[in-house]
Design a protein around this motif. Structure first.
Motif, PDB file in Angstrom:
ATOM      1  N   UNK A 282      13.755   9.241  -2.557  1.00 51.03           N
ATOM      2  CA  UNK A 282      12.349   9.625  -2.797  1.00 51.03           C
ATOM      3  C   UNK A 282      11.714   8.752  -3.870  1.00 51.03           C
ATOM      4  N   UNK A 283      12.481   8.496  -4.918  1.00 51.78           N
ATOM      5  CA  UNK A 283      11.941   7.700  -6.028  1.00 51.78           C
ATOM      6  C   UNK A 283      11.632   6.278  -5.564  1.00 51.78           C
ATOM      7  N   UNK A 284      12.503   5.722  -4.741  1.00 50.26           N
ATOM      8  CA  UNK A 284      12.246   4.371  -4.231  1.00 50.26           C
ATOM      9  C   UNK A 284      11.029   4.359  -3.308  1.00 50.26           C
ATOM     10  N   UNK A 285      10.907   5.386  -2.472  1.00 60.06           N
ATOM     11  CA  UNK A 285       9.742   5.460  -1.581  1.00 60.06           C
ATOM     12  C   UNK A 285       8.452   5.560  -2.391  1.00 60.06           C
ATOM     13  N   UNK A 286       8.478   6.340  -3.459  1.00 59.38           N
ATOM     14  CA  UNK A 286       7.273   6.480  -4.291  1.00 59.38           C
ATOM     15  C   UNK A 286       6.964   5.195  -5.049  1.00 59.38           C
ATOM     16  N   UNK A 287       8.018   4.525  -5.512  1.00 56.00           N
ATOM     17  CA  UNK A 287       7.806   3.250  -6.217  1.00 56.00           C
ATOM     18  C   UNK A 287       7.186   2.225  -5.269  1.00 56.00           C
ATOM     19  N   UNK A 288       7.691   2.182  -4.044  1.00 53.67           N
ATOM     20  CA  UNK A 288       7.136   1.246  -3.064  1.00 53.67           C
ATOM     21  C   UNK A 288       5.687   1.609  -2.743  1.00 53.67           C
ATOM     22  N   UNK A 289       5.415   2.901  -2.588  1.00 57.55           N
ATOM     23  CA  UNK A 289       4.043   3.336  -2.287  1.00 57.55           C
ATOM     24  C   UNK A 289       3.101   2.955  -3.425  1.00 57.55           C
TER      25      UNK A 289
ATOM     26  N   UNK B  93      21.197  -1.722  -2.245  1.00 61.56           N
ATOM     27  CA  UNK B  93      20.490  -2.812  -1.564  1.00 61.56           C
ATOM     28  C   UNK B  93      19.976  -2.314  -0.222  1.00 61.56           C
ATOM     29  N   UNK B  94      18.767  -2.731   0.127  1.00 60.12           N
ATOM     30  CA  UNK B  94      18.231  -2.297   1.406  1.00 60.12           C
ATOM     31  C   UNK B  94      16.806  -2.744   1.601  1.00 60.12           C
ATOM     32  N   UNK B  95      16.073  -1.924   2.369  1.00 59.70           N
ATOM     33  CA  UNK B  95      14.714  -2.353   2.718  1.00 59.70           C
ATOM     34  C   UNK B  95      13.835  -1.155   3.025  1.00 59.70           C
ATOM     35  N   UNK B  96      12.544  -1.470   3.138  1.00 58.92           N
ATOM     36  CA  UNK B  96      11.548  -0.464   3.509  1.00 58.92           C
ATOM     37  C   UNK B  96      10.828  -0.957   4.756  1.00 58.92           C
ATOM     38  N   UNK B  97      10.764  -0.075   5.749  1.00 53.93           N
ATOM     39  CA  UNK B  97      10.008  -0.380   6.965  1.00 53.93           C
ATOM     40  C   UNK B  97       9.412   0.944   7.450  1.00 53.93           C
ATOM     41  N   UNK B  98       8.870   0.970   8.657  1.00 52.80           N
ATOM     42  CA  UNK B  98       8.220   2.193   9.142  1.00 52.80           C
ATOM     43  C   UNK B  98       9.100   2.918  10.154  1.00 52.80           C
ATOM     44  N   UNK B  99       9.178   4.239   9.999  1.00 51.73           N
ATOM     45  CA  UNK B  99       9.864   5.088  10.975  1.00 51.73           C
ATOM     46  C   UNK B  99       8.981   6.316  11.184  1.00 51.73           C
ATOM     47  N   UNK B 100       8.683   6.645  12.403  1.00 50.48           N
ATOM     48  CA  UNK B 100       7.771   7.755  12.698  1.00 50.48           C
ATOM     49  C   UNK B 100       6.448   7.594  11.949  1.00 50.48           C
ATOM     50  N   UNK B 101       6.002   6.355  11.809  1.00 45.00           N
ATOM     51  CA  UNK B 101       4.705   6.088  11.178  1.00 45.00           C
ATOM     52  C   UNK B 101       4.689   6.139   9.664  1.00 45.00           C
ATOM     53  N   UNK B 102       5.866   6.421   9.055  1.00 45.57           N
ATOM     54  CA  UNK B 102       5.907   6.540   7.592  1.00 45.57           C
ATOM     55  C   UNK B 102       6.908   5.562   6.991  1.00 45.57           C
TER      56      UNK B 102
ATOM     57  N   UNK C 228      14.268  -3.290  -8.248  1.00 50.90           N
ATOM     58  CA  UNK C 228      13.431  -4.461  -7.966  1.00 50.90           C
ATOM     59  C   UNK C 228      12.963  -4.331  -6.525  1.00 50.90           C
ATOM     60  N   UNK C 229      11.656  -4.217  -6.345  1.00 52.36           N
ATOM     61  CA  UNK C 229      11.077  -4.090  -5.007  1.00 52.36           C
ATOM     62  C   UNK C 229      10.288  -5.364  -4.711  1.00 52.36           C
ATOM     63  N   UNK C 230      10.673  -6.030  -3.626  1.00 53.05           N
ATOM     64  CA  UNK C 230      10.039  -7.299  -3.254  1.00 53.05           C
ATOM     65  C   UNK C 230       9.262  -7.123  -1.956  1.00 53.05           C
ATOM     66  N   UNK C 231       7.928  -7.086  -2.034  1.00 50.13           N
ATOM     67  CA  UNK C 231       7.120  -6.963  -0.814  1.00 50.13           C
ATOM     68  C   UNK C 231       7.346  -8.180   0.091  1.00 50.13           C
ATOM     69  N   UNK C 232       7.356  -7.922   1.381  1.00 48.12           N
ATOM     70  CA  UNK C 232       7.549  -8.981   2.372  1.00 48.12           C
ATOM     71  C   UNK C 232       6.282  -9.074   3.222  1.00 48.12           C
ATOM     72  N   UNK C 233       5.800 -10.298   3.421  1.00 47.92           N
ATOM     73  CA  UNK C 233       4.547 -10.514   4.153  1.00 47.92           C
ATOM     74  C   UNK C 233       4.754 -10.352   5.660  1.00 47.92           C
ATOM     75  N   UNK C 234       3.636 -10.197   6.352  1.00 45.09           N
ATOM     76  CA  UNK C 234       3.692 -10.197   7.809  1.00 45.09           C
ATOM     77  C   UNK C 234       3.606  -8.812   8.416  1.00 45.09           C
ATOM     78  N   UNK C 235       3.677  -8.764   9.729  1.00 46.34           N
ATOM     79  CA  UNK C 235       3.524  -7.504  10.457  1.00 46.34           C
ATOM     80  C   UNK C 235       4.578  -6.486  10.025  1.00 46.34           C
ATOM     81  N   UNK C 236       4.179  -5.228  10.021  1.00 47.67           N
ATOM     82  CA  UNK C 236       5.100  -4.147   9.684  1.00 47.67           C
ATOM     83  C   UNK C 236       6.305  -4.164  10.621  1.00 47.67           C
ATOM     84  N   UNK C 237       7.457  -3.775  10.097  1.00 47.17           N
ATOM     85  CA  UNK C 237       8.647  -3.585  10.922  1.00 47.17           C
ATOM     86  C   UNK C 237       8.738  -2.106  11.256  1.00 47.17           C
ATOM     87  N   UNK C 238       8.970  -1.800  12.534  1.00 49.60           N
ATOM     88  CA  UNK C 238       8.957  -0.413  12.999  1.00 49.60           C
ATOM     89  C   UNK C 238      10.320  -0.064  13.593  1.00 49.60           C
ATOM     90  N   UNK C 239      10.898   1.042  13.120  1.00 46.71           N
ATOM     91  CA  UNK C 239      12.192   1.478  13.642  1.00 46.71           C
ATOM     92  C   UNK C 239      12.025   2.308  14.914  1.00 46.71           C
TER      93      UNK C 239
END
Lengths: 141, 141, 141
Positions: free
Chosen positions: B24-31, B76-85, B118-129
């Motif tokens: 949750x904390x990582x999701x909020x930091x990314x948001x 280590x990991x990443x943030x992308x979209x799942x179920x629109x979130x 450390x959160x590194x934004x990545x450019x380009x179209x969203x990745x969707x699961x």
């Protein structure tokens, strides 16, 4: 675009193909974005694994094969040039089904179940690996 | 600013709050930096931990709870979209008080003692699961 | 160059010197690119290692010395300011010659056999460590 000699290419996130050799897949992913100098990070899972450990005194690698399913907790490394070609240097931390860990230097023969890589191109002159007498390894000159 | 389609947002370093769920904390930091496509790295310590391991043959996760204090050696990991979130996919390598390691897929229920991300934004179209038949996982389409 | 307050300095890859203390070498590598706020990643091998584990209840570190050769599977952390000087906070995941893992908070006394670091400068105001009463640690204020 270049700014103060810094090429403004950011990181990319890439899904790697199931059943493929992990090192080959990373090399191809890097090639697809023309990255010959890059930082690499990967998570996912492997169907089987081949790891190396470098005997510092004997100056040679020993390798280990694991025919079991493991999570890739952390793959971390880089891409530079060796013998004129892009070379992936990757270390792997893995976990088993009881959450215990194993790891080492990734060797050819580590087969992907699922993997998500972040490849970050690095600006500037290519890094070239050459033989390093003090360690017996191929390091950046 | 966009350059050749690359958004020039660099990485951020963020302290995560004690007592909060790590995912949750990582999701909020990314948001907080509007990152829906990003690479994530974190170190610190947890008060308790919930890890998963994916049974590749049975196509399901088993999970493990550890009610002990551990260091986060590497998240280590990443943030992308799942179920629109935005969805955080994170693998954790942890250490106990004798320096032994454990690890797995981070599940809800891993509680922060202290954490630096450390959160590194990545450019380009969203990745969707979406559901991936060959693995039974939700992978990038 | 600054764009929307983001300094466009990308990551660098640096070989660290054999025989040197890992934390010192990382601090010097960061200083060589004027990075006082950065993310750090490193792989390689150590000749010997000193690790810490933080006892959350007793609010103190215990440390462990390992006089054996290990691979650095993953060094991950950051650089910020403590007592007005750049401070490297690094967690290490290591492997032994049987591929088993150990890890913890990197302490002075971890000696490099070979190491390749990726240092990623982070834009914005410096992060400053100060005493944090709830944890007993020196965290970003």
């Amino acid at each position: 675009m270049e700014t103060d000699g810094i090429s403004l290419k950011g990181p990319v996130l890439i899904r790697l193909p199931k059943g493929k050799d992990l090192l080959e897949a990373l090399a191809e992913a890097a090639a697809s974005i023309n990255a010959t100098k890059a930082h690499v990070a990967v998570i996912g899972a492997l169907e089987k694994t081949k790891l190396g450990y470098y005997l510092q005194d004997e100056r040679r690698y020993v390798d280990f094969s694991f025919d079991e399913h493991v999570e890739i907790l952390c793959g971390q490394g880089n891409i530079s040039l060796k013998d004129g070609k892009p070379f992936v240097h990757l270390h792997l931390t893995l976990s088993r089904k009881d959450c215990s860990c194993l790891g080492g230097h990734a060797m050819a023969g580590s087969i992907i179940f699922a993997a998500e890589a972040c490849i970050t191109p690095v600006a500037g002159d290519a890094l070239v690996r050459g033989f390093d007498e003090p360690t017996g390894l191929f390091l950046w000159k």
